[in-house]
Design an enzyme around this catalytic site. Structure first.
Site, short mmCIF file in Angstrom:
data_model
loop_
_atom_site.label_atom_id
_atom_site.label_comp_id
_atom_site.label_asym_id
_atom_site.label_seq_id
_atom_site.Cartn_x
_atom_site.Cartn_y
_atom_site.Cartn_z
N TYR A 135 0.85 -1.20 0.00
CA TYR A 135 0.00 0.00 0.00
C TYR A 135 0.88 1.24 0.00
O TYR A 135 0.75 2.13 -0.86
CB TYR A 135 -0.91 -0.02 1.24
N LYS A 139 1.41 4.27 -2.69
CA LYS A 139 1.04 5.66 -2.33
C LYS A 139 2.19 6.60 -2.66
O LYS A 139 1.98 7.76 -3.04
CB LYS A 139 0.68 5.75 -0.85
N1 LIG Z 1 -7.96 5.84 6.64
C1 LIG Z 1 -6.80 6.40 6.97
O1 LIG Z 1 -6.34 6.34 8.12
C2 LIG Z 1 -6.00 7.13 5.93
C3 LIG Z 1 -4.88 7.85 6.35
C4 LIG Z 1 -4.13 8.54 5.38
C5 LIG Z 1 -4.52 8.54 4.06
N2 LIG Z 1 -5.61 7.80 3.69
C6 LIG Z 1 -6.01 7.85 2.28
O2 LIG Z 1 -7.34 8.39 2.27
C7 LIG Z 1 -8.05 7.91 1.12
C8 LIG Z 1 -9.40 7.37 1.56
O3 LIG Z 1 -9.18 6.33 2.44
P1 LIG Z 1 -10.44 5.68 3.22
O4 LIG Z 1 -9.96 5.29 4.56
O5 LIG Z 1 -11.60 6.58 3.08
O6 LIG Z 1 -10.66 4.35 2.34
P2 LIG Z 1 -12.01 3.61 1.94
O7 LIG Z 1 -11.63 2.21 1.61
O8 LIG Z 1 -13.07 3.85 2.94
O9 LIG Z 1 -12.46 4.37 0.58
C9 LIG Z 1 -11.80 4.17 -0.62
C10 LIG Z 1 -12.86 4.21 -1.75
O10 LIG Z 1 -12.19 4.01 -2.99
C11 LIG Z 1 -13.04 3.22 -3.81
N3 LIG Z 1 -12.26 2.54 -4.85
C12 LIG Z 1 -11.33 1.59 -4.67
N4 LIG Z 1 -10.88 1.15 -5.87
C13 LIG Z 1 -11.56 1.85 -6.84
C14 LIG Z 1 -11.56 1.84 -8.26
N5 LIG Z 1 -10.77 1.01 -8.96
N6 LIG Z 1 -12.39 2.68 -8.91
C15 LIG Z 1 -13.21 3.51 -8.21
N7 LIG Z 1 -13.26 3.57 -6.87
C16 LIG Z 1 -12.44 2.74 -6.19
C17 LIG Z 1 -13.67 2.22 -2.84
O11 LIG Z 1 -14.87 1.65 -3.38
C18 LIG Z 1 -13.91 3.10 -1.61
O12 LIG Z 1 -15.21 3.64 -1.62
C19 LIG Z 1 -7.13 6.87 0.48
O13 LIG Z 1 -6.45 7.47 -0.60
C20 LIG Z 1 -6.13 6.52 1.57
O14 LIG Z 1 -4.89 6.13 1.02
C21 LIG Z 1 -6.36 7.10 4.58
C1 LIG Z 2 -3.87 -4.73 16.66
C2 LIG Z 2 -3.13 -3.46 16.94
C3 LIG Z 2 -1.63 -3.64 16.89
C4 LIG Z 2 -3.56 -2.33 16.00
C5 LIG Z 2 -5.09 -2.20 15.83
C6 LIG Z 2 -5.38 -0.90 15.12
C7 LIG Z 2 -4.85 -0.87 13.67
C8 LIG Z 2 -5.73 -1.72 12.77
C9 LIG Z 2 -4.80 0.60 13.22
C10 LIG Z 2 -3.92 1.44 14.16
C11 LIG Z 2 -3.20 2.49 13.30
C12 LIG Z 2 -3.96 2.41 11.98
C13 LIG Z 2 -3.36 3.01 10.76
C14 LIG Z 2 -3.72 2.54 9.50
C15 LIG Z 2 -4.56 1.29 9.34
C16 LIG Z 2 -5.19 0.76 10.65
C17 LIG Z 2 -4.23 0.90 11.82
C18 LIG Z 2 -2.96 0.10 11.55
C19 LIG Z 2 -3.13 3.13 8.24
C20 LIG Z 2 -1.97 2.25 7.83
C21 LIG Z 2 -4.19 3.17 7.08
C22 LIG Z 2 -3.61 3.78 5.81
C23 LIG Z 2 -3.07 5.18 6.08
O1 LIG Z 2 -2.50 5.74 4.90
C24 LIG Z 2 -2.03 5.21 7.22
C25 LIG Z 2 -1.63 6.66 7.50
O2 LIG Z 2 -0.49 7.05 7.18
O3 LIG Z 2 -2.43 7.39 8.05
C26 LIG Z 2 -2.66 4.59 8.50
C27 LIG Z 2 -1.72 4.64 9.70
C28 LIG Z 2 -2.50 4.23 10.96
#
Ligand SMILES: NC(=O)c1ccc[n+]([C@@H]2O[C@H](COP(=O)([O-])OP(=O)(O)OC[C@H]3O[C@@H](n4cnc5c(N)ncnc54)[C@H](O)[C@@H]3O)[C@@H](O)[C@H]2O)c1
Ligand SMILES: CC(C)CCC[C@@H](C)[C@H]1CC[C@H]2C3=C(CC[C@]12C)[C@@]1(C)CC[C@H](O)[C@@H](C(=O)O)[C@@H]1CC3
Length: 333
Positions: A135, A139
């Site tokens: 992932y 990114k």
């Molecule tokens: N959740 C976090 O902690 C976190 C932290 C930092 C950055 N991000 C970034 O934020 C963004 C949103 O993450 P999220 O947590 O909302 O994820 P999410 O999985 O809830 O949402 C992602 C969406 O993308 C859609 N998608 C996936 N593949 C696709 C495709 N081929 N065509 C069209 N749509 C598609 C999915 O259906 C989903 O609705 C991502 O770019 C992720 O990398 C997330």
């Molecule tokens: C079982 C324990 C060790 C951890 C249980 C919680 C975890 C599932 C989350 C804690 C921090 C979270 C996290 C992400 C995913 C879920 C956790 C690991 C990301 C890796 C999701 C993708 C984002 O791009 C990352 C970011 O840079 O924000 C998230 C980092 C924190």
């Protein structure tokens, strides 16, 4: 200014759509699945990797917010590369053909993270040379191609949130609860004193809209990446414990040595890799998640404050309270 939110049916995307609508912007949504129905929004269903799917959604659009990704914990290298790299190149090409002027990418603060401590990290830090998972690897590629696409008639910016949490989060809270329900949340990894950023989703939304509004001819944000955080680093296990206790689960009290658990995660990772041709296992405890649980990783949002006037609009405690209320259905029975 009409927005297109690619990934708008996801956790962050839906919150972005809601806020854009509340500020009076016209909004299109593009996603591979539909998760809501709102008369004010046209949802275009399709694959962002396919031009024929995406082009209709770009008609009349001035700004694109791209926040789509395969699930970060899914560990599917081919899918991550197809969507996050090839798909993003397709979005850029389609935007240019459709005459879209602005693109905001949801990147991730983890693009510089390699498993060691990062304290008050800044955007000029180099990309991870050895990303800890597929992932993060994609990114990095995604952010590079978006920022490289910045030009005098197509302005791009990358927003790097970290640890987004809030209502409808599908990753952090549900996984934490599942781990607790499986009885695997009795121990903290490490000494429990590692500071990390967790960012309430509405602050991330605010940062995205500020970024979109800041793009334009001669803007200092064009072609740059910005951390968007709550500006309140918190001990990782204190944050998880607040969520767990708020949902009536026991907080972990004892400690396991970080190095020991990391070594176990490496061995488990090898087994997952060897077993992949037979069975696709998605462990919670991966080298990445163990490092995230046991090291410092918090980032400075000073550049966003200076260049786009960003300030968090919801405090960490208020965000935790609202998140716990929204997940009451996951409370311990
Ligand atoms: N959740 C976090 O902690 C976190 C932290 C930092 C950055 N991000 C970034 O934020 C963004 C949103 O993450 P999220 O947590 O909302 O994820 P999410 O999985 O809830 O949402 C992602 C969406 O993308 C859609 N998608 C996936 N593949 C696709 C495709 N081929 N065509 C069209 N749509 C598609 C999915 O259906 C989903 O609705 C991502 O770019 C992720 O990398 C997330
Ligand atoms: C079982 C324990 C060790 C951890 C249980 C919680 C975890 C599932 C989350 C804690 C921090 C979270 C996290 C992400 C995913 C879920 C956790 C690991 C990301 C890796 C999701 C993708 C984002 O791009 C990352 C970011 O840079 O924000 C998230 C980092 C924190």
């Amino acid at each position: 200014m009409r927005f297109l939110v690619i990934g708008g049916c996801g956790f962050l995307g839906r919150h972005i759509v809601d806020e854009l609508l509340s500020r009076g912007f016209p909004v299109n949504v593009f996603d591979i699945r539909s998760t809501f129905d709102d008369g004010r929004v046209k949802i275009f269903l399709g694959d962002l990797c396919k031009k024929e799917d995406l082009m209709p959604a770009l008609e009349g659009v001035s700004a694109v917010i791209h926040c789509a990704t395969p699930p970060p914990l899914s560990n599917n290298r081919a899918l991550f590369h197809k969507v996050n790299h090839d798909g993003t190149l397709n979005i850029i090409a389609c935007c240019k053909e459709a005459g879209v002027k602005r693109m905001v990418l949801t990147s991730s603060a983890s693009v510089v993270y390699e498993g060691s401590d990062i304290k008050n990290g800044v955007e000029t830090m180099p990309y991870a040379s050895k990303p800890m998972d597929y992932y993060t690897e994609t990114k990095i590629l995604q952010e590079k191609v978006v920022l490289q696409a910045n030009s005098d008639d197509f302005y791009t910016v990358a927003v790097r949130p970290h640890g987004i949490f809030g209502p409808r989060d599908p990753h952090l809270v549900p996984t934490t609860v599942r781990t607790a329900q499986a009885g695997k949340m009795k121990f903290m990894i490490g000494n429990g004193e590692n500071l990390v950023d967790f960012t309430f989703v509405r602050n991330v939304v605010h940062g995205h809209i500020l970024a979109a509004e800041s793009l334009g001819p001669g803007s200092k944000v064009n072609g740059k990446a910005y951390h968007i955080t709550n500006d309140e680093p918190i001990y990782f296990w204190t944050f998880l414990s607040k969520i767990l206790v708020g949902l009536k689960y026991d907080a972990p009290k004892r400690h396991l040595p970080f190095t020991f658990i990391y070594f176990l995660a490496l061995i488990l990772n090898l087994f997952v890799f060897l077993l992949k041709p037979i069975k696709d296992i998605k462990p919670t405890f991966t080298p990445m998640t163990v490092c995230l649980a046991g090291t410092h990783h918090y980032y400075s949002s000073e550049a966003a404050k200076k260049d786009m006037g960003y300030r968090p609009i919801v405090s960490l405690d208020d965000g935790i309270e609202e998140t716990i209320r929204s997940f009451s259905h996951l409370s311990k029975k």
